[in-house]
Design a protein around this motif. Sequence first.
Motif, short mmCIF file in Angstrom:
data_model
loop_
_atom_site.label_atom_id
_atom_site.label_comp_id
_atom_site.label_asym_id
_atom_site.label_seq_id
_atom_site.Cartn_x
_atom_site.Cartn_y
_atom_site.Cartn_z
N GLY A 496 27.08 73.86 -1.15
CA GLY A 496 27.24 74.13 0.28
C GLY A 496 28.11 75.34 0.55
N TYR A 497 28.12 75.76 1.82
CA TYR A 497 28.89 76.95 2.18
C TYR A 497 29.05 77.03 3.70
CZ TYR A 497 24.07 78.58 2.86
OH TYR A 497 22.76 78.69 3.23
N ASP A 587 25.30 72.07 4.01
CA ASP A 587 25.99 70.92 3.43
C ASP A 587 25.46 70.55 2.05
OD1 ASP A 587 23.52 69.85 3.95
OD2 ASP A 587 24.22 68.30 5.33
N GLY A 588 24.79 71.47 1.40
CA GLY A 588 24.18 71.20 0.10
C GLY A 588 22.71 70.85 0.21
N ARG A 589 22.26 70.62 1.44
CA ARG A 589 20.85 70.27 1.68
C ARG A 589 20.26 71.05 2.86
NH1 ARG A 589 18.27 66.02 -0.10
NH2 ARG A 589 17.33 65.61 1.93
N LEU A 590 20.91 70.94 4.01
CA LEU A 590 20.37 71.56 5.22
C LEU A 590 21.28 72.69 5.69
CD1 LEU A 590 19.36 68.35 7.23
CD2 LEU A 590 17.91 69.76 5.74
N THR A 591 20.66 73.70 6.29
CA THR A 591 21.40 74.85 6.80
C THR A 591 21.33 74.86 8.32
OG1 THR A 591 20.76 76.10 4.83
CG2 THR A 591 21.66 77.35 6.69
N SER A 608 17.46 73.16 1.67
CA SER A 608 17.74 74.52 1.21
C SER A 608 19.04 74.49 0.42
CB SER A 608 17.86 75.49 2.39
OG SER A 608 16.67 75.47 3.17
N VAL A 609 18.91 74.51 -0.90
CA VAL A 609 20.08 74.40 -1.77
C VAL A 609 20.55 75.78 -2.20
CG1 VAL A 609 20.96 73.46 -3.94
CG2 VAL A 609 19.29 72.15 -2.60
N GLY A 610 21.80 76.10 -1.85
CA GLY A 610 22.41 77.33 -2.32
C GLY A 610 21.78 78.60 -1.81
N LEU A 611 22.25 79.75 -2.39
CA LEU A 611 21.77 81.07 -2.04
C LEU A 611 21.43 81.83 -3.32
CD1 LEU A 611 24.42 82.07 0.68
CD2 LEU A 611 22.08 81.29 1.07
N THR A 612 20.24 82.40 -3.34
CA THR A 612 19.80 83.17 -4.50
C THR A 612 20.66 84.40 -4.68
OG1 THR A 612 17.53 82.38 -4.32
CG2 THR A 612 17.87 84.49 -5.44
N SER A 613 20.97 84.71 -5.95
CA SER A 613 21.79 85.88 -6.26
C SER A 613 21.19 86.65 -7.43
CB SER A 613 23.21 85.47 -6.62
OG SER A 613 23.94 86.55 -7.16
N VAL A 643 33.27 80.53 2.86
CA VAL A 643 33.88 79.34 2.25
C VAL A 643 32.81 78.63 1.43
CG1 VAL A 643 35.11 77.17 2.72
CG2 VAL A 643 35.44 79.15 4.23
N ASN A 644 33.22 78.04 0.29
CA ASN A 644 32.24 77.42 -0.61
C ASN A 644 31.99 75.94 -0.31
OD1 ASN A 644 34.47 76.10 -1.59
ND2 ASN A 644 34.39 76.98 -3.66
N ARG A 645 32.18 75.55 0.92
CA ARG A 645 31.89 74.17 1.33
C ARG A 645 31.53 74.16 2.81
NH1 ARG A 645 36.25 71.71 4.03
NH2 ARG A 645 38.15 72.98 4.05
N PRO A 646 30.87 73.09 3.26
CA PRO A 646 30.56 73.01 4.70
C PRO A 646 31.82 72.69 5.50
CG PRO A 646 29.85 71.01 3.59
CD PRO A 646 30.30 71.95 2.51
N LEU A 647 32.01 73.40 6.59
CA LEU A 647 33.13 73.15 7.49
C LEU A 647 32.61 72.49 8.77
CD1 LEU A 647 35.18 76.49 7.30
CD2 LEU A 647 35.49 74.41 5.94
N SER A 648 33.42 71.65 9.36
CA SER A 648 33.11 71.10 10.67
C SER A 648 33.46 72.13 11.73
CB SER A 648 33.89 69.81 10.92
OG SER A 648 35.27 70.10 11.08
N THR A 649 32.95 71.95 12.92
CA THR A 649 33.28 72.90 14.00
C THR A 649 34.76 72.93 14.28
OG1 THR A 649 32.82 71.18 15.66
CG2 THR A 649 31.00 72.66 15.08
N LYS A 650 35.46 71.83 14.01
CA LYS A 650 36.91 71.78 14.23
C LYS A 650 37.67 72.60 13.20
CE LYS A 650 36.91 67.26 16.51
NZ LYS A 650 37.41 65.88 16.48
N GLU A 651 36.96 73.08 12.16
CA GLU A 651 37.59 73.91 11.14
C GLU A 651 37.18 75.37 11.26
OE1 GLU A 651 37.96 71.46 7.12
OE2 GLU A 651 35.95 71.19 8.00
#
Length: 656
Positions: A496-497, A587-591, A608-613, A643-651
């Motif tokens: 996730g990101y 979140d590791g699955r949905l964007t 949709s898992v990750g981002l191609t590099s 950021v390398n994880r999903p953040l909530s809107t409060k973050e």
Amino acid sequence: MCKSDDRPSHESAGQSRRGFLRNAALAGAGTAAVGVGGAALAATPASAADAAAGGRTGESRKPGVWTPDTTALQFTLAVMPDTQFLYWGSQDSVNRAPQEESFRYIIENSGTPGNNIVFMAHLGDLTEDADPSSFQEVDKAFALLDSRGAAYSVLAGNHDVTGDDSRGDTPYLRTMGPQRFQRSKTFAGSDPTGYNTAHVFQAAGRSWLLLALDWRTTDQGYAWANEVIKAHPRMPVILTSHDIVASPYDDNVFPYESGDPENNAVLSGNGQTAWDRLIDGNDQIFLTLNGHYWPPGRTTRKNAAGNDVHLHITNYQNRYFGGGGMIRLYHFDLVRNTIDVETINPWILAQDPESRSELAAEHARISGPVDDFSVPIDFEQRFSGFVPIPVRPARPAAKELVKGTLAYWRFDGQGAAGTPLAAGQTIRDLSGRGNDLTVVTVPGTAADALTWSDDHHPDQPGHASLKFTGGRNPVHGSYLATGAKAPLNTETFRTGYTIETFVSMPLDWDAGNNGWAALLSRRGSAGTAGKHGRNTDPGEPVVQLAISNNGREPQFNHYPLNTTYPTTNWGHGLVEVKWWHLAVVNDGRLTKLYVEGAPVVDNPNRVSVGLTSLGLPWLVGGHEYAGAVDIVFHGSIGDIRVVNRPLSTKEFLTAK
């Protein structure tokens, strides 16, 4: 009613006829005062919204009970003009039914979504003849409002009184004077004569001051009104009186045939006095309402502070059944920065449509350009002269380095606004991860194509941005790129990101020259990465957060690790000269794509898992196609965080 020359069109007893929230709490603050020899005045703080006007804060309402929602950012002010033809007691001609039906409508629609009536203002000429018997009937009608605790104001028109506010005792004063409002939670006081009153009601989480002035106010009355406004320095003010602006066109000429329907009223002689002695010098007055004249009309004038004052006539006594207790509804919407105005007749609307006469059906709703219209007002900006817009201070970068931050770029404290960045200049990655950015300039580009700016989103941590002047045809501008060995280049974000940034487009943004420019993109084309299948463009970059050419819509187009084709998130059109916060969260699955903290409608339900590099650099403000930069961004870009994880809107970076 009289036209602007004050010639009487009807004689009776010697009388002639006739405009957040973020700073809402501050707006309610006021200082207690005593109006020049009058009743004590005290502002009701917004924090006491429940107590004032019988306000509620979201609980379900009971039918027939006055329960306005004082916190909702949409509310309605009901306005009732000249009802004189319903009360002509000396001629044994009285009919309370139309007005009482309007009163019932006002009570029933306090707190209801879509209406949320919080206050009612009567504009004078309650009676035709000022006879005590007429006021006895008026008293009975208004008792309906009193019995439900409804918040309202009244004032004297020329058919209710003679002379000016120094006249002394009258049937009007005995019936509708200050003593009537002693139990009202919105009554703020009166002047010594009792003919000029002040009312404070709660709406949209703040306090609003409404002044109800006599039809002929003397120097002492204006002095009192000025003192009342001075005692409530943070409240927006609505001024009501019987005679302020007049209609310059005749009854038999439709307003849209007489010129501009938004500017078809002029100050009367009495209105000019009110302007000179009260309105012009008090920036808090943003809206005035009067009856007396017809047809209805409106105009806008600049006050001494250079701000708009909206001046409106509403009067329907010359319509079917003397107007039949018709009301004008001012629907304030502090989200849309608009007042939507409509004119209705609840008495007719309550009748069975099949039984209505042709005239009644015609007057159930009045929809002409002077009766049904909208007034755009940026409330926060309009009130900023007396309720300053709070500026959120900049926040240190260290406070924004949440767990998992891989890159954080911001542009404050590094260069004077308006000065250019040179090719090769470095902007540090404040995360400490070594993903610094370097300025890259397209050959032939002007030296000032990339400059420092102190412009920024109001909720952005860093109070600065970079201003890009780029485009295509031919490709020109400066952008930024991570180094060849930056750790971010090889990151694939499998778990996730979150990617966030701030953007603003200028008025000269052009779809052909600037559309599809990227705020942030990853070098390496989809074809080179082995991507293929539906919606795949082999030349486009594997990741891009861009602004489309169709209405400046933000788009996040990315090639996940788990598919050979892209997932695309689309936002709505972004207006120019406004800062926008954009966030992409996986979140590791949905964007999901967010605009100003709200998810957009087109967020595909596709894993949709990750981002191609391909291990290549990231670009800020640059976009490549088939391995070559083909366009540079045009506009301003603020803080960027990855950021390398999903953040909530409060973050998010905009979080309070």
